[in-house]
Design an enzyme around this catalytic site. Sequence first.
Site, short mmCIF file in Angstrom:
data_model
loop_
_atom_site.label_atom_id
_atom_site.label_comp_id
_atom_site.label_asym_id
_atom_site.label_seq_id
_atom_site.Cartn_x
_atom_site.Cartn_y
_atom_site.Cartn_z
N CYS A 120 0.82 -1.22 0.00
CA CYS A 120 0.00 0.00 0.00
C CYS A 120 0.85 1.27 0.00
O CYS A 120 0.32 2.36 -0.21
CB CYS A 120 -0.94 0.00 1.19
SG CYS A 120 -1.88 -1.52 1.32
N HIS A 283 -3.10 6.82 2.74
CA HIS A 283 -3.60 5.52 2.26
C HIS A 283 -4.94 5.28 2.94
O HIS A 283 -5.07 5.48 4.15
CB HIS A 283 -2.58 4.43 2.60
CG HIS A 283 -3.12 3.06 2.43
ND1 HIS A 283 -3.80 2.67 1.30
CD2 HIS A 283 -3.10 1.97 3.25
CE1 HIS A 283 -4.17 1.42 1.44
NE2 HIS A 283 -3.77 0.97 2.61
N ASN A 313 -10.39 -0.16 0.81
CA ASN A 313 -8.93 -0.08 0.71
C ASN A 313 -8.51 -0.62 -0.66
O ASN A 313 -8.68 -1.81 -0.93
CB ASN A 313 -8.35 -0.93 1.86
CG ASN A 313 -6.83 -0.93 1.88
OD1 ASN A 313 -6.19 -0.64 0.88
ND2 ASN A 313 -6.27 -1.28 3.02
O1 UT7 Z 1 -3.73 -1.66 3.64
C1 UT7 Z 1 -3.01 -2.38 4.57
C2 UT7 Z 1 -3.17 -1.79 5.90
N1 UT7 Z 1 -4.29 -2.42 6.57
C3 UT7 Z 1 -4.84 -1.81 7.57
O2 UT7 Z 1 -4.45 -0.73 7.92
C4 UT7 Z 1 -5.90 -2.54 8.38
C5 UT7 Z 1 -5.70 -2.24 9.84
N2 UT7 Z 1 -6.63 -2.93 10.69
C6 UT7 Z 1 -7.95 -2.63 10.77
O3 UT7 Z 1 -8.43 -1.80 10.04
C7 UT7 Z 1 -8.76 -3.31 11.82
O4 UT7 Z 1 -7.92 -4.00 12.70
C8 UT7 Z 1 -9.83 -4.29 11.27
C9 UT7 Z 1 -10.91 -3.52 10.56
C10 UT7 Z 1 -9.19 -5.27 10.29
C11 UT7 Z 1 -10.46 -5.06 12.40
O5 UT7 Z 1 -11.02 -4.14 13.35
P1 UT7 Z 1 -10.75 -4.33 14.91
O6 UT7 Z 1 -11.50 -3.31 15.59
O7 UT7 Z 1 -9.26 -4.35 15.07
O8 UT7 Z 1 -11.41 -5.73 15.19
P2 UT7 Z 1 -10.72 -7.03 15.79
O9 UT7 Z 1 -9.92 -7.71 14.74
O10 UT7 Z 1 -10.08 -6.70 17.10
O11 UT7 Z 1 -12.01 -7.88 16.10
C12 UT7 Z 1 -12.99 -7.47 17.07
C13 UT7 Z 1 -14.15 -8.45 17.00
C14 UT7 Z 1 -13.72 -9.89 17.01
O12 UT7 Z 1 -14.71 -10.65 17.71
P3 UT7 Z 1 -14.47 -11.09 19.23
O13 UT7 Z 1 -13.22 -11.91 19.21
O14 UT7 Z 1 -14.33 -9.82 19.99
O15 UT7 Z 1 -15.70 -11.87 19.53
C15 UT7 Z 1 -13.74 -10.29 15.58
O16 UT7 Z 1 -13.93 -11.67 15.37
O17 UT7 Z 1 -14.84 -8.24 15.75
C16 UT7 Z 1 -14.91 -9.49 15.08
N3 UT7 Z 1 -14.85 -9.22 13.65
C17 UT7 Z 1 -15.95 -8.98 12.91
N4 UT7 Z 1 -17.25 -8.95 13.23
C18 UT7 Z 1 -18.12 -8.68 12.24
C19 UT7 Z 1 -13.76 -9.14 12.85
N5 UT7 Z 1 -14.15 -8.86 11.59
C20 UT7 Z 1 -15.49 -8.77 11.61
C21 UT7 Z 1 -16.43 -8.50 10.61
N6 UT7 Z 1 -17.73 -8.46 10.98
N7 UT7 Z 1 -16.11 -8.27 9.33
#
Ligand code: UT7
Length: 411
Positions: A120, A283, A313
């Site tokens: 990216c 980005h 993204n």
């Molecule tokens: O271009 C490359 C650079 N990439 C980035 O910059 C991405 C950076 N990361 C992010 O944007 C975020 O970390 C994500 C959007 C990928 C995830 O958000 P988060 O707030 O960090 O969520 P998490 O991974 O900590 O997950 C929180 C909860 C989990 O459930 P539990 O374990 O708390 O029960 C996940 O399983 O949200 C759940 N979860 C979802 N729920 C519904 C993860 N993805 C989803 C989803 N829908 N799509």
Amino acid sequence: MDAHNGQKIYAHIVGWGMAVPDGVLTNAHLEAIVETSDEWIRTRTGIRERRIASERESTTTLGLRAAQRALDVSDLQPTEIDLIIVATSTPENIFPSTASLIQHSLGAVKAGAFDLSAACSGFVYGVDMAAQAIKSGSIQTALVIGTETMTRILDWQDRGTCILFGDGAGAVVLRASAAQGGILSAVLRSDGGGSDMLGLPTVGSVDLRNAFSAVNGARPTAGLTTPSVELSSSPDARPRMYKMHMNGGEVFKFATRVITESVHQALEKAGLTMSDVSLIVPHQANQRIIQAAARALKVETDLFMSNLDRYGNTSAASIPIALCEAIEQGRIREGQNIVFVGFGGGLTWASMVVKWTGARPPEPGATTLINQQRRQISYLFARWQMRLRRLSRRWTSLFARFLPHRRKKTE
Ligand code: UT7
């Protein structure tokens, strides 16, 4: 700025263009694919929809369309381009490069072309490479394209990644000029120690399919592991071949840290401070990353361009797409300092300061119409040239079969 024969040369952005597929994939569509909700996606990322390439579209066709628009704005001919750099993580092939395919389709017969792999951050890396070549006096004109078909490499069972990405392309034309401004500074960085956080295992010097089956069987064969992917005995923890994987939480923390750090570094290199900046084009990964970066930089979130609600993204394409829309919305004006900041797989990150020099699309008129037609002829000629070359190779090999003496020569 660098000296060349006693004269300082600057690299200016004189053309820009973007292209996105017509196909729209909304959060509601994703609800039918993985266990997610529109509400979760909107509140955790800011994304409402993203574009998805049709069967007839590819990284090359999107990149080509963006490049043609950028050439229209610059009003230059393809034959004036010296260098084409394509930043992409979703190339058509390992080789030939997507850049070479676009070079041919444009009819940019005097250009060198290569793909650049910095995920990216790739677009900012590419603009810096091109600007350096211009400032050194080695070239006059460069085309830098960020183009991606991310939806082709997503694991549609992984809700942590498949909801984030979309397809699209953006391009800029850079040109040498004695006028002050243009690309003022850049900071490019990498930390391969974080390579396991974000990746796309694919064909390379190590075939991970063998490595994985070795794990399933017994011990992996020596030399089959790569530093980027530690082999795990748990199938769930293993990255899938040809599918993107990401540790979202860790990448989130990394992103907010490096945006702040590298924007300050690039500004310092340019002899400027945050108060001199009119717009940051980051980005487009997550609206919460933008908000966190704004807090850390002690600026309003409005200082950041954001259009990820509509495109998600798009990896290397996200900065040039956001740049094009910022220009279209009148958010960039002559004399302003703007900042690009990218971050992603590698890990890589990059910031750049640009003094916008007010390049404008040419006024419609007889000259621009003629130039436009010349470009169209170049694209048409390139298409037919490719077909004719293939046809002529086919005929040659057919004739060779009936001419025994010629066959002997080549045996
Ligand atoms: O271009 C490359 C650079 N990439 C980035 O910059 C991405 C950076 N990361 C992010 O944007 C975020 O970390 C994500 C959007 C990928 C995830 O958000 P988060 O707030 O960090 O969520 P998490 O991974 O900590 O997950 C929180 C909860 C989990 O459930 P539990 O374990 O708390 O029960 C996940 O399983 O949200 C759940 N979860 C979802 N729920 C519904 C993860 N993805 C989803 C989803 N829908 N799509």
